[in-house]
Write a protein that holds these residues in place. Structure first.
Motif, PDB file in Angstrom:
ATOM      1  N   ARG A 170       0.847  -1.196   0.000  1.00 60.47           N
ATOM      2  CA  ARG A 170       0.000   0.000   0.000  1.00 60.47           C
ATOM      3  C   ARG A 170       0.880   1.242   0.000  1.00 60.47           C
ATOM      4  NH1 ARG A 170      -5.238   1.063   0.600  1.00 60.47           N
ATOM      5  NH2 ARG A 170      -5.922   2.989   1.593  1.00 60.47           N
ATOM      6  N   GLU A 192       0.514   5.308   0.802  1.00 63.93           N
ATOM      7  CA  GLU A 192      -0.320   6.350   1.371  1.00 63.93           C
ATOM      8  C   GLU A 192       0.495   7.628   1.476  1.00 63.93           C
ATOM      9  OE1 GLU A 192      -1.192   4.494   5.081  1.00 63.93           O
ATOM     10  OE2 GLU A 192      -3.031   3.555   4.330  1.00 63.93           O
ATOM     11  N   ALA A 250       3.909   7.530   3.392  1.00 64.65           N
ATOM     12  CA  ALA A 250       4.252   6.204   3.910  1.00 64.65           C
ATOM     13  C   ALA A 250       4.086   5.122   2.849  1.00 64.65           C
ATOM     14  CB  ALA A 250       3.388   5.860   5.111  1.00 64.65           C
ATOM     15  N   LEU A 251       4.957   4.097   2.940  1.00 65.35           N
ATOM     16  CA  LEU A 251       4.839   2.875   2.156  1.00 65.35           C
ATOM     17  C   LEU A 251       4.635   1.705   3.106  1.00 65.35           C
ATOM     18  CD1 LEU A 251       7.837   3.205  -0.368  1.00 65.35           C
ATOM     19  CD2 LEU A 251       5.477   3.979  -0.688  1.00 65.35           C
ATOM     20  N   GLN A 252       3.712   0.834   2.751  1.00 66.39           N
ATOM     21  CA  GLN A 252       3.521  -0.393   3.514  1.00 66.39           C
ATOM     22  C   GLN A 252       4.176  -1.531   2.744  1.00 66.39           C
ATOM     23  OE1 GLN A 252       1.791  -1.013   6.637  1.00 66.39           O
ATOM     24  NE2 GLN A 252       2.988  -2.883   6.337  1.00 66.39           N
ATOM     25  N   GLY A 271       6.640  -3.028   8.879  1.00 66.02           N
ATOM     26  CA  GLY A 271       5.720  -1.965   9.219  1.00 66.02           C
ATOM     27  C   GLY A 271       5.800  -0.839   8.214  1.00 66.02           C
ATOM     28  N   PRO A 272       4.932   0.169   8.337  1.00 65.72           N
ATOM     29  CA  PRO A 272       4.982   1.309   7.424  1.00 65.72           C
ATOM     30  C   PRO A 272       6.330   2.028   7.496  1.00 65.72           C
ATOM     31  CG  PRO A 272       2.954   1.313   8.722  1.00 65.72           C
ATOM     32  CD  PRO A 272       3.845   0.272   9.321  1.00 65.72           C
ATOM     33  N   GLY A 283       8.162   5.606   6.621  1.00 59.69           N
ATOM     34  CA  GLY A 283       7.778   6.993   6.389  1.00 59.69           C
ATOM     35  C   GLY A 283       8.689   7.710   5.406  1.00 59.69           C
TER      36      GLY A 283
END
Length: 228
Positions: free
Chosen positions: A55, A57, A60-62, A67-68, A70
């Motif tokens: 994902r 966002e 941030a990248l997942q 974990g994410p 930043g």
């Protein structure tokens, strides 16, 4: 538009009965070599090969298994992998690599036909890329017999000397396409998305990047010159 004599002077290997048009500024990109060059000559870029991004966002990248992570700006150019954030579909495209020593072609050639949209692109080492099918399917399986026959028959009708070419490689993949088949750029604080390049791919990418940077307010202003 080119008459028969002009076509023969530019590309003597092409079938003489073709109705042809010359696009003087049309370009081509050797995409695999280009990707390698970008990886080698971008010292400030940290490449993370083989990582799957689940994902993207704002800020941030997942990443799968982590974990994410930043960032000041997250840029999403994942193609079909950007679903469900973007309403994309995958359009199946197939290409064939041929080896044809002695066949000369100076520039990419596109066949405009009611049924086939075929291109033939010369590559170093007597190689030619023939593509590409356009099938409304997300099947990533190997190239079908029908597509292979249609692509190669259409290519030979344009370039008869390909009859003795040897098939080196065939591949299939998915093009990311939006409902209107046009590319899309989205910008918001911390997030930039570029997607939907469909058939346009590498050739359209530089212009899309320029537009995206301008949309995100990251483009460099043009320097003004003053006559003194």
């Amino acid at each position: 538009a080119l008459d028969r004599a002009a076509l023969a002077a530019l590309e003597p290997a092409l079938a003489p009965g073709l109705h042809a048009w010359l696009l003087p500024d049309e370009a081509q990109v050797m995409s695999r070599d280009m990707l390698h060059a970008l990886a080698v000559h971008a010292p400030k870029v940290h490449w993370c090969w083989g990582e799957r991004v689940l994902r993207v966002e704002a800020g941030a990248l997942q990443v799968a298994g982590e974990g994410p992570v930043g960032f000041d700006l997250a840029i999403d150019v994942r193609g079909v992998g950007a679903r469900p954030d973007i309403a994309l579909r995958g359009v199946r495209g197939e290409v064939i690599w041929l080896h044809a020593p002695g066949v000369t072609l100076q520039r990419p050639v596109r066949l405009l036909h009611p049924r086939h949209r075929v291109y033939i692109v010369p590559r170093p080492g007597n190689l030619f890329i023939v593509g590409a099918s356009e099938i409304e399917s997300e099947d990533r399986s190997p190239v079908s017999l029908r597509s292979a026959v249609e692509l190669m028959a259409a290519a030979q009708s344009v370039l008869p000397e390909l009859a003795e070419a040897r098939i080196v490689h065939m591949e299939a993949n998915l093009r990311p396409a939006l409902p209107d088949n046009e590319p899309h750029t989205h910008a918001e604080p911390g997030l930039l998305r570029i997607n939907g390049l469909f058939r346009h791919g590498w050739l359209l990418a530089p212009a899309l990047v320029q537009d995206a940077l301008a949309l995100a307010g990251l483009d460099e202003p043009e320097k003004e010159t003053v006559d003194v």
